[in-house]
Write a protein that holds these residues in place. Structure first.
Motif, PDB file in Angstrom:
ATOM      1  N   VAL A  36       0.873  -1.177   0.000  1.00 30.94           N
ATOM      2  CA  VAL A  36       0.000   0.000   0.000  1.00 30.94           C
ATOM      3  C   VAL A  36       0.908   1.224   0.000  1.00 30.94           C
ATOM      4  O   VAL A  36       1.684   1.434   0.933  1.00 30.94           O
ATOM      5  CB  VAL A  36      -0.917   0.011   1.233  1.00 30.94           C
ATOM      6  N   LEU A 157       0.097  -6.059  -0.572  1.00 35.73           N
ATOM      7  CA  LEU A 157      -1.089  -6.099  -1.430  1.00 35.73           C
ATOM      8  C   LEU A 157      -1.007  -7.328  -2.322  1.00 35.73           C
ATOM      9  O   LEU A 157      -0.134  -7.416  -3.191  1.00 35.73           O
ATOM     10  CB  LEU A 157      -1.155  -4.844  -2.305  1.00 35.73           C
ATOM     11  N   LEU A 262      -7.075  -2.338   4.091  1.00 31.43           N
ATOM     12  CA  LEU A 262      -6.518  -1.938   2.802  1.00 31.43           C
ATOM     13  C   LEU A 262      -5.359  -2.833   2.380  1.00 31.43           C
ATOM     14  O   LEU A 262      -5.038  -2.931   1.202  1.00 31.43           O
ATOM     15  CB  LEU A 262      -6.038  -0.485   2.860  1.00 31.43           C
ATOM     16  N   GLY A 263      -4.679  -3.438   3.346  1.00 33.76           N
ATOM     17  CA  GLY A 263      -3.532  -4.290   3.058  1.00 33.76           C
ATOM     18  C   GLY A 263      -3.194  -5.087   4.296  1.00 33.76           C
ATOM     19  O   GLY A 263      -3.791  -4.897   5.359  1.00 33.76           O
TER      20      GLY A 263
END
Length: 300
Positions: A36, A157, A262-263
């Motif tokens: 990210v 990711l 998000l990650g």
């Protein structure tokens, strides 16, 4: 490239390293983000890509004892009243060397009342056809032994699918149980029969993780590897050496309205949370001594 930022490239990999916190800001393979990223300029969100030193993770209330002397460092995680991730991230790192595929930065940690020790830190980022290789070297430039620990802080990711759909494999047989409110160590437990058992790859699902793992399975060459894969076929891996017998994994859960999951934060650590008090796997860096820790990130 912006001032204080350094782009390196090798084969199908490209990365951006910033003098702010000596951090890895971007890492891409064939144009795909493997971590990210964070924006150029301004604060670094969620400690993304930093080098956490001279301690990883947290010290409760910022208080610790070393060689029978009590110290107190500033609390920077007020919601849990902890000192988090050392203070090297607040330092502008200096360029030492650079070429097309590598960059080396350094910083000096000057004595403070809470940490009256002198350390010189160097981080080298190098790209090859196999991925990104990082190494942090700490040298004690003072006259007294210093407590020390370090870890990186990338958010991996695997691909475009939601984190819940990613398949994760963690080569660890135990995890550190922590208090739910402040994430402070309670006891080490086996992952067997627990939702944190990812020794065989499986989907993360709704599992929320913000824990340190240990009893890491290193191969004959002294290397351990975590992998996370997207159902679309892409993936990312992280490998590290025996200098890091601990591994913090965090699914980056946030409360609304902040974006959540998000990650996957993956942090090979030289010592567990609150090692400045427990002494467990704490590096005692004698005057004139050096310590090295290394890890790699790659497309999988």
């Amino acid at each position: 490239m912006r001032t204080g930022e350094y782009k390196i490239q090798a084969g199908e990999y490209a990365a951006v390293v910033t003098a702010r916190a000596g951090a890895l800001r971007e890492l891409r393979h064939r144009g795909r983000d493997l971590i990210v990223p964070f924006p150029a300029g301004g604060p670094i969100p969620d400690f993304r890509g930093i080098i956490a030193a001279p301690w990883p993770n947290r010290i409760p209330d910022g208080r610790y004892t070393f060689d029978s002397v009590d110290y107190e460092v500033p609390v920077n995680e007020p919601e849990r009243a902890c000192a988090l991730h050392g203070f090297a991230f607040g330092t502008a790192w200096t360029l030492e060397s650079r070429d097309e595929s590598s960059v080396e930065l350094s910083c000096t940690l000057e004595p403070t009342p809470g940490y009256p020790f002198s350390l010189h830190l160097t981080v080298r980022y190098r790209l090859s056809a196999e991925g990104l290789h990082s190494r942090v070297t700490a040298a004690n430039t003072g006259v007294d032994a210093a407590p020390y620990g370090v870890c990186p802080h990338p958010y991996l990711l695997a691909g475009p699918a939601p984190l819940d759909e990613w398949t994760l494999q963690i080569p660890a047989g135990s995890f550190l149980e922590v208090t739910p409110d402040r994430l402070l160590p309670v006891a080490t437990r086996s992952v067997a029969g627990h939702e944190f058992d990812f020794r065989a790859p499986r989907a993360i699902g709704a599992t929320e993780i913000d824990h340190a793992f240990t009893a890491v399975a290193f191969d004959a060459g002294g290397r351990a590897q975590l992998t996370v894969r997207d159902p679309g076929g892409t993936g990312v891996g992280m490998a590290w050496d025996r200098s890091c017998p601990w591994l913090q994994v965090h699914t980056a859960d946030k409360q609304p309205p902040s974006p959540s999951r998000l990650g996957l934060a993956v942090e090979p650590m030289t010592c567990p949370p609150d090692a400045f008090n427990s002494g467990e796997d704490l590096v005692r860096l004698e005057p004139g001594a050096t310590h090295e820790a290394a890890w790699s990130i790659f497309a999988a």
